[in-house]
Design an enzyme around this catalytic site. Structure first.
Site, PDB file in Angstrom:
ATOM      1  N   ASP A 164       0.867  -1.106   0.079  1.00 60.99           N
ATOM      2  CA  ASP A 164      -0.024  -0.027   0.036  1.00 60.99           C
ATOM      3  C   ASP A 164       0.849   1.178   0.187  1.00 60.99           C
ATOM      4  O   ASP A 164       1.828   1.313  -0.477  1.00 60.99           O
ATOM      5  CB  ASP A 164      -1.014  -0.126   1.251  1.00 60.99           C
ATOM      6  N   HIS A 201      -3.265   6.078   4.346  1.00 61.07           N
ATOM      7  CA  HIS A 201      -3.720   4.776   3.926  1.00 61.07           C
ATOM      8  C   HIS A 201      -3.398   3.574   4.448  1.00 61.07           C
ATOM      9  O   HIS A 201      -4.242   2.839   4.919  1.00 61.07           O
ATOM     10  CB  HIS A 201      -3.869   5.110   2.327  1.00 61.07           C
ATOM     11  N   SER A 411     -11.250  -0.741   0.514  1.00 67.20           N
ATOM     12  CA  SER A 411      -9.672  -0.923   0.895  1.00 67.20           C
ATOM     13  C   SER A 411      -9.601  -1.469   2.481  1.00 67.20           C
ATOM     14  O   SER A 411      -8.934  -1.955   2.828  1.00 67.20           O
ATOM     15  CB  SER A 411      -9.342   0.554   0.844  1.00 67.20           C
TER      16      SER A 411
END
Length: 475
Positions: A164, A201, A411
């Site tokens: 990621d 994230h 996600s």
């Protein structure tokens, strides 16, 4: 689909890949992004055949000189793919659809796809169409899912690799991430000290994983640090690099991918997926946030028989857990759904508060047609990228992050599902992650309604449903 958000995001991704001309497909209706004027093929005899076929077709029908069709490097090496230039990207019309049609007859004869677009792979809440952007959680708001019982034992911990964006620099100040390792985010803020889009994230995902499954060794690799976007021709090599660096883990949590007009996978991932099949690793992958049933790869490999045991595709449930989130992709290729709307986890550590300016505006109604108070509408935001903002004089909204945040997208449903597989491995002393994943699905008696279908749902014991009411915007 949501073309307005797609176009806003297209410009952001194009700036992150300044040397790669991008275009949209299959038309201008928010399907996927790919490299203009270039096709992707397997290196070797297939590449030579495609090159000759396309050159002949264009010479006879388009009047192009043969030199316009040529291989361009460098080749991706271990992934076994190469790019072929099929036209001048500076010209108005994209020549890729013509090149694909030129090879289709030969593909039909051989029973195998020989050529494809060079897609842009991106983190799923980007997906050229974000689930939403994060909002600061109230100071009194605990993590959701809350930390499960049980401690961390390095001798028995389940290995999880998160591919990621990297970790924020102060992630260890969040207790659940005290032993998480990996890459730090390259650049967290811009020249004005404002948090960049999608920073945090990977940290948010790691926090969710650690909450659902405390007995995990989580490694976060910043493979998608650059705005969460990378060309398919490079993505397979980056995945190889991640597993080569740390060894094949028990579980890979991957919140990235792309839709595609092809239904047998991505040429750029062929080599990686073949090697994955020979390992014991379970790939848990996000289904994407286009609100449609178009397969999203690599999650959609779960529907191919040869990959059914090694890929788990995950869609998102809405905040109350009763049905699918408005943005979630859906269809028979999505194996399971887990909570993915308004989850609460660590966006940053707790050391330094940091401002964030919203990039997208919310809508008056759900952009996917849902009839509940979804994240398309609430909390209200005015964003930098929104069309018409300058003519109205509206200023983009700014908030301050200093710890926990709420965020939505497939996600985040993905690490919840990955965490449940890891937790089952710990609870049953199971060392085979694929067996644990299969048993988890077999025992999943709960269901949720997603676009008229009743589908398997995984809801962690420590996850709290959020009533479908308009949430207050944190001060």
């Amino acid at each position: 689909m949501a073309p307005q958000r797609f176009h806003e995001q297209f410009d952001h991704i194009q700036r992150s890949l300044p040397d790669v001309p991008l275009t949209m497909g299959p038309d201008d209706s928010a399907g996927f992004l790919y490299e203009k004027g270039v096709v992707l093929v397997r290196d070797g005899e297939e590449a030579g055949f495609v090159e000759d076929t396309v050159r002949t077709h264009f010479t006879e029908t388009q009047g192009l000189v043969p030199d316009h069709v040529r291989r361009i490097g460098p080749q991706a090496g271990r992934t076994g793919v190469t790019r072929i230039r099929v036209g001048d990207p500076a010209e108005g019309e994209d020549t890729v659809p013509h090149a694909l049609r030129a090879v289709r007859e030969a593909e039909d004869r051989q029973g195998r796809r020989l050529v494809g677009r060079n897609h842009v792979v991106h983190i799923a809440p980007v997906n050229a169409c974000p689930g939403d952007e994060p909002v600061p959680a109230p100071r009194t708001e605990p993590a959701n899912p809350a930390p499960a019982e049980g401690g961390y034992d390095p001798g028995t911990a389940v290995g999880v690799l998160v591919v990621d964006t990297g970790l924020v620099h102060d992630h260890r100040s969040y207790p659940l991430l005290a032993h998480t390792t990996g890459d730090t985010q390259l650049t967290e803020t811009d020249d004005h000290g404002v948090l960049r889009q999608y920073v945090g994230h990977g940290t948010f995902i790691a926090g969710l994983l650690a909450a659902v499954a405390p007995n995990t060794d989580i490694t976060v690799r910043g493979t998608l640090n650059d705005a969460g976007a990378v060309l398919e021709s490079e993505f397979g090599a980056l995945l190889f690099e991640a597993v080569d660096r740390d060894g094949w883990p028990d579980i890979i949590s991957l919140s990235a991918g792309t839709p595609s007009a092809d239904h047998d996978g991505l040429i750029g991932l062929d080599a990686f997926m073949r090697e994955l099949r020979e390992q014991r690793t379970l790939l848990v992958a996000a289904a994407g946030n286009n609100g449609c049933d178009t397969p999203f790869w690599p999650a959609a490999y779960a529907a191919l028989p040869e990959y059914a045991d090694c890929v788990l595709s995950v869609g998102a449930l809405r905040a109350d857990g009763e049905s699918g989130a408005c943005f979630t992709n859906h269809g028979p290729w999505v194996r399971v759904h887990a909570p993915g709307e308004r989850l609460t986890s660590a966006l940053t550590g707790f050391v330094t508060p940091v401002p964030y300016v919203y990039q997208h505006s919310t809508y008056d109604t759900c952009r996917f047609g849902a009839d509940y108070p979804c994240t398309c509408q609430y909390p209200r935001h005015t964003g930098v990228l929104s069309e018409g903002r300058e003519s109205t004089g509206a200023k983009p909204d700014q908030v301050m992050f200093e710890g926990l945040a709420q965020w939505s997208g497939t996600s985040f449903a993905t690490p919840v599902a990955a965490g449940l597989v890891a937790a089952r491995m710990t609870a049953y002393r199971e060392r085979d992650p694929r067996a644990a994943g299969a048993a988890l699905l077999a025992d999943a008696t709960e269901r949720a309604e997603v676009r008229g279908a009743h589908v398997p749902a995984l809801r962690p014991p420590t996850w709290r449903p959020v009533p479908a009411v308009i949430p207050a915007v944190p001060a």
